[in-house]
Design a protein around this motif. Sequence first.
Motif, mmCIF file in Angstrom:
data_model
loop_
_atom_site.group_PDB
_atom_site.id
_atom_site.type_symbol
_atom_site.label_atom_id
_atom_site.label_comp_id
_atom_site.label_asym_id
_atom_site.label_seq_id
_atom_site.Cartn_x
_atom_site.Cartn_y
_atom_site.Cartn_z
ATOM 1 N N PRO A 212 58.634 75.866 11.392
ATOM 2 C CA PRO A 212 58.358 76.534 10.112
ATOM 3 C C PRO A 212 57.233 77.556 10.315
ATOM 4 O O PRO A 212 56.344 77.352 11.150
ATOM 5 N N LYS A 213 57.276 78.629 9.519
ATOM 6 C CA LYS A 213 56.411 79.775 9.812
ATOM 7 C C LYS A 213 54.917 79.458 9.805
ATOM 8 O O LYS A 213 54.163 80.069 10.557
ATOM 9 N N TRP B 62 57.172 67.027 8.424
ATOM 10 C CA TRP B 62 56.162 67.697 9.259
ATOM 11 C C TRP B 62 54.749 67.164 9.072
ATOM 12 O O TRP B 62 53.787 67.723 9.616
ATOM 13 N N VAL C 128 60.067 74.553 5.096
ATOM 14 C CA VAL C 128 60.552 74.237 6.442
ATOM 15 C C VAL C 128 61.224 75.471 7.044
ATOM 16 O O VAL C 128 61.708 75.444 8.167
ATOM 17 N N GLY C 129 61.259 76.568 6.278
ATOM 18 C CA GLY C 129 62.002 77.757 6.695
ATOM 19 C C GLY C 129 61.216 78.629 7.645
ATOM 20 O O GLY C 129 60.006 78.535 7.770
ATOM 21 N N ASN C 130 61.963 79.475 8.326
ATOM 22 C CA ASN C 130 61.390 80.443 9.238
ATOM 23 C C ASN C 130 62.407 81.543 9.367
ATOM 24 O O ASN C 130 63.376 81.428 10.111
#
Lengths: 238, 238
Positions: free
Chosen positions: A21-22, A59, A11-13
Amino acid sequence: MIFGAIVAGGVGNRMNLSGLPKQFLPLGSSKKPIIIHTLEKFLMCDQLDYIYLGVHKDWTQYAEELVEKYKLKSEKIIIVAGGVDRNSTIFNIIDAIENRHDVSDEDIIVTHDAVRPFLTLRMISENIDAAKRSGACDTVIPAVDTIVESKSGKVVTNVPNRKYLYQGQTPQSFKIKKLKKLYLDLSDEEKSNMTDACGVFVARNELVELVMGDTFNIKITTLSDYKIAEAILGGMPE
Amino acid sequence: MIFGAIVAGGVGNRMNLSGLPKQFLPLGSSKKPIIIHTLEKFLMCDQLDYIYLGVHKDWTQYAEELVEKYKLKSEKIIIVAGGVDRNSTIFNIIDAIENRHDVSDEDIIVTHDAVRPFLTLRMISENIDAAKRSGACDTVIPAVDTIVESKSGKVVTNVPNRKYLYQGQTPQSFKIKKLKKLYLDLSDEEKSNMTDACGVFVARNELVELVMGDTFNIKITTLSDYKIAEAILGGMPE
């Protein structure tokens, strides 16, 4: 049967470009999300029976809407909720495969990072051949940089001979039953140290064949990677 | 004294963009040659007394003309003919330094690839401090990719723990007299296997301190590197 398993559990970016998210960031003049570029490559490969996509549970709905929006062959795509890390997402996908299909010893999973959209059909096809032949394979390129070992993080403890070193990419492909058997046999400590599914095979002295990747097959995790990806696409037909 | 040593001995260009060796290719909106970008970074560092540039003997005249054309502080720059490989270019530079200066045990050389134009003043400065303190240092970044070892080139023989691995960049900096003494002590076979000057220290169990580099500090050797470099510059003030 042969299954694609695209891992997009994060879920990170780290790029701070948006709240996405990326793997959902737009890429190239088409502005298609990174994950759609990757999915399209998998859909072009006729050898794959189904393509599983592991995304974070928050997501899955968004990913389903993207598949619809970009009019992909949705009958081949199955979206499942990922786990806390790469390996647990892969095993969530394997559970989903086993729930839907009668998996044999020869059935293969082609695992791949969603944020490596520049893989080629040649890589997927060679992965399938190598996994059939040897049980497991890893996509790599010869190490470009000198690799330095430091146990302390302060001084160099070894400069291993570069001619034996490779940089790991993905896909990584496996006979599904063999991967699961080897993984379940690991201790909890071994499992927690195992960030790479190929390591499961190596830890048990099982063959992992090399498949040649490409320097273009980058993993997009930082803003500079993202710029590089745009530069690569700028010189490629989409 | 502290000497810069920019290594640009090659005549090759795998990019087929022109007949120019890669260190002379234009970069960024200014179209300045890569080597000029690199030289400018070194000239910005007041700690360096002189900057030696090792180029192939067929290109020394061309390099001198570039230094003049771009109005660099030419009194600080000395161009010398390089050798057949990286280490011999470094030792040609050391010979030239010893011919012109009375080198003491504490004098330092900051060696750097001409085709890494994105090094920073911070890296040069930390190299100087580390070489003064420990005798040698290497600029590195933590390994981004999983590194895989294969003795055969066909199957994986080991997946070394990534937390101890770093990708080597440059600068690499050394006490000049110590580097020379250690190198002359190597057998011819050891010398031929020693593609990396830091390896000379490690082979004799001498300290090599780590200095943190940056992912941006890429080595431009292929067309895709060149595109990436243009992309990096596109987002940076020149």
